[in-house]
Design a protein around this motif. Structure first.
Motif, PDB file in Angstrom:
ATOM      1  N   GLU A 127      32.924  23.133  61.218  1.00  0.00           N
ATOM      2  CA  GLU A 127      32.648  23.620  62.697  1.00  0.00           C
ATOM      3  C   GLU A 127      32.529  25.271  62.628  1.00  0.00           C
ATOM      4  OE1 GLU A 127      35.374  22.058  65.728  1.00  0.00           O
ATOM      5  OE2 GLU A 127      34.994  20.067  64.987  1.00  0.00           O
ATOM      6  N   LYS A 156      44.187  36.234  58.392  1.00  0.00           N
ATOM      7  CA  LYS A 156      45.617  35.846  58.405  1.00  0.00           C
ATOM      8  C   LYS A 156      46.470  37.002  58.634  1.00  0.00           C
ATOM      9  CE  LYS A 156      44.744  33.004  54.266  1.00  0.00           C
ATOM     10  NZ  LYS A 156      44.932  32.711  52.586  1.00  0.00           N
ATOM     11  N   LYS A 213      35.296  26.818  53.497  1.00  0.00           N
ATOM     12  CA  LYS A 213      36.406  25.890  53.120  1.00  0.00           C
ATOM     13  C   LYS A 213      37.686  26.477  53.510  1.00  0.00           C
ATOM     14  CE  LYS A 213      37.435  22.136  50.421  1.00  0.00           C
ATOM     15  NZ  LYS A 213      36.948  20.854  50.762  1.00  0.00           N
ATOM     16  N   THR A 271      38.896  26.290  56.954  1.00  0.00           N
ATOM     17  CA  THR A 271      38.849  25.285  57.550  1.00  0.00           C
ATOM     18  C   THR A 271      40.319  24.397  56.906  1.00  0.00           C
ATOM     19  OG1 THR A 271      36.417  25.130  57.537  1.00  0.00           O
ATOM     20  CG2 THR A 271      37.693  22.838  57.691  1.00  0.00           C
ATOM     21  N   VAL A 272      40.423  24.514  55.851  1.00  0.00           N
ATOM     22  CA  VAL A 272      41.565  23.902  55.170  1.00  0.00           C
ATOM     23  C   VAL A 272      42.749  24.549  55.795  1.00  0.00           C
ATOM     24  CG1 VAL A 272      42.979  23.552  53.110  1.00  0.00           C
ATOM     25  CG2 VAL A 272      40.615  23.082  53.139  1.00  0.00           C
ATOM     26  N   GLU A 273      42.770  25.700  55.954  1.00  0.00           N
ATOM     27  CA  GLU A 273      43.917  26.566  56.371  1.00  0.00           C
ATOM     28  C   GLU A 273      44.074  26.614  57.910  1.00  0.00           C
ATOM     29  OE1 GLU A 273      45.173  30.146  54.351  1.00  0.00           O
ATOM     30  OE2 GLU A 273      44.398  29.177  52.435  1.00  0.00           O
ATOM     31  N   LYS A 274      43.182  25.865  58.510  1.00  0.00           N
ATOM     32  CA  LYS A 274      43.058  25.763  60.043  1.00  0.00           C
ATOM     33  C   LYS A 274      43.078  27.073  60.692  1.00  0.00           C
ATOM     34  CE  LYS A 274      44.852  21.162  60.359  1.00  0.00           C
ATOM     35  NZ  LYS A 274      45.017  20.690  59.152  1.00  0.00           N
ATOM     36  N   LEU A 275      42.448  28.200  60.022  1.00  0.00           N
ATOM     37  CA  LEU A 275      42.400  29.411  60.781  1.00  0.00           C
ATOM     38  C   LEU A 275      41.507  29.335  61.997  1.00  0.00           C
ATOM     39  CD1 LEU A 275      42.014  31.730  57.535  1.00  0.00           C
ATOM     40  CD2 LEU A 275      44.175  31.232  58.757  1.00  0.00           C
ATOM     41  N   LYS A 276      41.941  29.701  63.087  1.00  0.00           N
ATOM     42  CA  LYS A 276      41.336  29.608  64.589  1.00  0.00           C
ATOM     43  C   LYS A 276      40.429  30.842  64.718  1.00  0.00           C
ATOM     44  CE  LYS A 276      42.685  25.491  65.427  1.00  0.00           C
ATOM     45  NZ  LYS A 276      41.924  24.490  64.614  1.00  0.00           N
TER      46      LYS A 276
END
Ligand SMILES: C[S@@+](CC[C@H](N)C(=O)[O-])C[C@H]1O[C@@H](n2cnc3c(N)ncnc32)[C@H](O)[C@@H]1O
Length: 243
Positions: free
Chosen positions: A16, A65, A87, A90-95
């Motif tokens: 996304e 981060k 990737k 996305t995996v670490e859900k960084l907004k």
């Protein structure tokens, strides 16, 4: 095309936070999020920081981060490289991360005036024979000046001593000063504890070979019309490794 690349391109379509607009659409018109990044993409008014020619997006992800109060967007034309950053984010859900697969050349179709606070240009191709292709050439800086906030900050990190000198010559020619310049940011552990300690994929290669890494930070006035420095010869000088 290798299987790995095909798989990455496919997975890219599922992220996304990765935008892949058609180049011709940006060449002819504006991206749908232009002027709306704060509200529609990030849902906040935090400063936006770009990484241009971001490759795998190490600066974009690591800065995101460290600075949750800012938004970070990496831009590169290479989808297989962008996959790494997209990737991880996305995996670490960084907004506070987005990536855009496109050419930096059309950056003014993607961001509105004053929408961006800072830019990182990380290890751009030095383009010794084609000044106009250098991501820190006046042609590009003039584009960036259209989207930066007042006195927005530019960070240029490169292994190329010649590109570093060229960027300084561009500033001098246009009566601009720099905030900070270093010919060897990691010398004696000098980068420890600062954002300069973050290393990109290209940077690691040069650091491992013992080459010094340069850094230049400067402010760019809004809507400027910088010109090329006259008589700057960009030779293929190869710096000596420190060890
Ligand atoms: C030498 S690599 C450095 C990549 C990354 N910044 C790093 O340090 O590992 C240069 C990157 O710039 C990208 N690039 C060069 N010119 C570009 C342009 N006009 N628009 C978008 N990306 C570009 C290339 O695709 C490549 O990934």
């Amino acid at each position: 095309m290798g299987k790995n690349k095909i798989a990455r391109f496919k997975e890219n379509e599922t992220f996304e936070l990765l935008h892949q607009p058609a180049f011709m659409d940006l060449y002819k018109g504006d991206f749908s999020l232009k002027g709306r990044w704060h509200k529609e993409s990030f849902g906040n008014e935090n400063p936006i920081v770009l990484e241009l020619g971001c490759g795998r997006g190490e600066y974009t992800v690591e800065l995101a981060k460290r600075f949750p109060g800012k938004n970070f967007i990496g831009i590169d034309v290479k989808g297989a490289r962008l996959w790494r950053g997209a990737k991880t984010a996305t995996v670490e859900k960084l907004k506070n991360v987005s990536f855009i697969r496109t050419r930096v050349d059309v950056v003014t179709s993607i961001f509105a005036e004053g929408e961006v606070s800072e830019l990182w240009i990380t290890f751009p191709d030095p383009q010794p024979a084609r000044a106009r292709k250098r991501l820190c050439a006046p042609l590009f800086l003039n584009r960036y000046s259209k989207l930066l906030t007042k006195n927005g900050t530019v960070h240029l990190k490169t292994d190329s001593q010649m590109l570093h000198e060229y960027a300084k010559a561009v500033l001098a020619k246009n009566n601009l000063t720099y905030v900070f310049a270093s010919n060897d940011v990691h010398a004696g552990g000098a980068s420890k504890g600062s954002v300069l300690e973050i290393q990109t994929a290209y940077e690691k290669i040069f650091v491992d070979r013992g080459f010094p890494i340069t850094y230049l930070q400067f402010h760019l006035p809004q809507r400027t019309a910088l010109v090329e420095p006259e008589g700057f010869t960009f030779d293929m000088h190869v710096p000596k490794a420190r060890r």
